[in-house]
Enzyme design. Sequence first.
Site, short mmCIF file in Angstrom:
data_model
loop_
_atom_site.label_atom_id
_atom_site.label_comp_id
_atom_site.label_asym_id
_atom_site.label_seq_id
_atom_site.Cartn_x
_atom_site.Cartn_y
_atom_site.Cartn_z
N GLY A 47 0.84 -1.19 0.00
CA GLY A 47 0.00 0.00 0.00
C GLY A 47 0.88 1.24 0.00
CD GLN A 52 3.05 5.87 3.12
OE1 GLN A 52 2.11 5.33 2.57
NE2 GLN A 52 3.98 5.19 3.75
CB CYS A 95 4.82 2.06 7.90
SG CYS A 95 4.35 3.62 7.12
CG LEU A 96 6.53 1.07 1.98
CD1 LEU A 96 5.99 1.34 0.58
CD2 LEU A 96 7.61 0.00 1.95
CG HIS A 137 -1.01 1.07 7.52
ND1 HIS A 137 -0.08 0.62 8.45
CD2 HIS A 137 -0.30 1.90 6.70
CE1 HIS A 137 1.09 1.15 8.21
NE2 HIS A 137 0.99 1.94 7.13
CD GLU A 138 -1.21 2.41 2.93
OE1 GLU A 138 -0.79 3.58 2.88
OE2 GLU A 138 -0.47 1.45 3.21
CG HIS A 141 -0.10 6.76 5.88
ND1 HIS A 141 0.95 7.19 6.66
CD2 HIS A 141 0.19 5.47 5.56
CE1 HIS A 141 1.84 6.20 6.79
NE2 HIS A 141 1.39 5.15 6.15
O1 K1U Z 1 3.91 2.37 3.98
C1 K1U Z 1 2.82 1.83 3.84
O2 K1U Z 1 1.82 2.38 4.23
C2 K1U Z 1 2.78 0.48 3.17
C3 K1U Z 1 2.74 -0.70 4.11
C4 K1U Z 1 1.32 -1.20 4.17
C5 K1U Z 1 0.93 -2.14 5.28
C6 K1U Z 1 1.67 -3.26 5.59
C7 K1U Z 1 1.26 -4.12 6.58
C8 K1U Z 1 0.11 -3.84 7.27
C9 K1U Z 1 -0.61 -2.73 7.00
C10 K1U Z 1 -0.21 -1.88 5.99
C11 K1U Z 1 3.68 -1.77 3.54
O3 K1U Z 1 3.51 -2.22 2.47
S1 K1U Z 1 5.03 -2.28 4.51
C12 K1U Z 1 5.76 -3.56 3.53
C13 K1U Z 1 4.99 -4.83 3.52
O4 K1U Z 1 4.12 -5.02 4.33
C14 K1U Z 1 5.28 -5.88 2.49
C15 K1U Z 1 6.30 -5.75 1.62
C16 K1U Z 1 6.55 -6.74 0.67
C17 K1U Z 1 5.77 -7.86 0.62
C18 K1U Z 1 4.73 -8.01 1.52
C19 K1U Z 1 4.48 -7.01 2.45
ZN ZN Z 2 2.31 3.30 6.16
#
Ligand code: K1U
Ligand code: ZN
Length: 173
Positions: A47, A52, A95-96, A137-138, A141
């Site tokens: 996401g 972001q 979260c990125l 979660h998004e 943000h």
């Molecule tokens: O930064 C963000 O908002 C993105 C975040 C979204 C998220 C992840 C887990 C739970 C709720 C919301 C991410 O994508 S973090 C990276 C991640 O979860 C992932 C990366 C590669 C493969 C699978 C998952």
């Molecule tokens: Zn996030």
Amino acid sequence: MTKLLDIISVPDPLLKTVSQEVGRVDDELRRLMDGMAETMYQAPGIGLAAVQVGVPQRLLVMDTEGGDEERTPQFFINPKRIWASDERSVYNEGCLSVPEHYAEVERPAEVRVAYLDYAGNQQETLFTGLDATCLQHEMDHLDGIVFIDYLSKLKRGMIIKKVAKATKDTKIL
Ligand code: K1U
Ligand code: ZN
């Protein structure tokens, strides 16, 4: 070719701002959405909210399948939660904008959300499982909330310090 966008990280104050409603779904907005999707896949993530990548507008992309072969990004413009289940679920979120840190967050297990899609059409959909978790979660943000805001002040402070140091070190390298 679609340009990759820079992802900001904590403690950037922009992550604390409440994003503005999108006024018009036009080609310029679709270019931004394409860039966000490309940036999310490249990160990689499941996401990404516009804030972001430094654009405080109520817009996000999500693809919880995460597969390389079939990319089906879902775009949400001006999303509004219209129903949430009493049932809760706990997920170890990342979260990125908070790289390398994860924490368990409890949220409603199912949500119904109204939004505009990529074409600007009104949609209303029920989300469950990881889709529901990621979408909430998004959407947080868009209201200036990062998942570490659900942790204790002490834990949050430690994580922000570590991310700030790691980001500074990366910039020097
Ligand atoms: O930064 C963000 O908002 C993105 C975040 C979204 C998220 C992840 C887990 C739970 C709720 C919301 C991410 O994508 S973090 C990276 C991640 O979860 C992932 C990366 C590669 C493969 C699978 C998952
Ligand atoms: Zn996030």
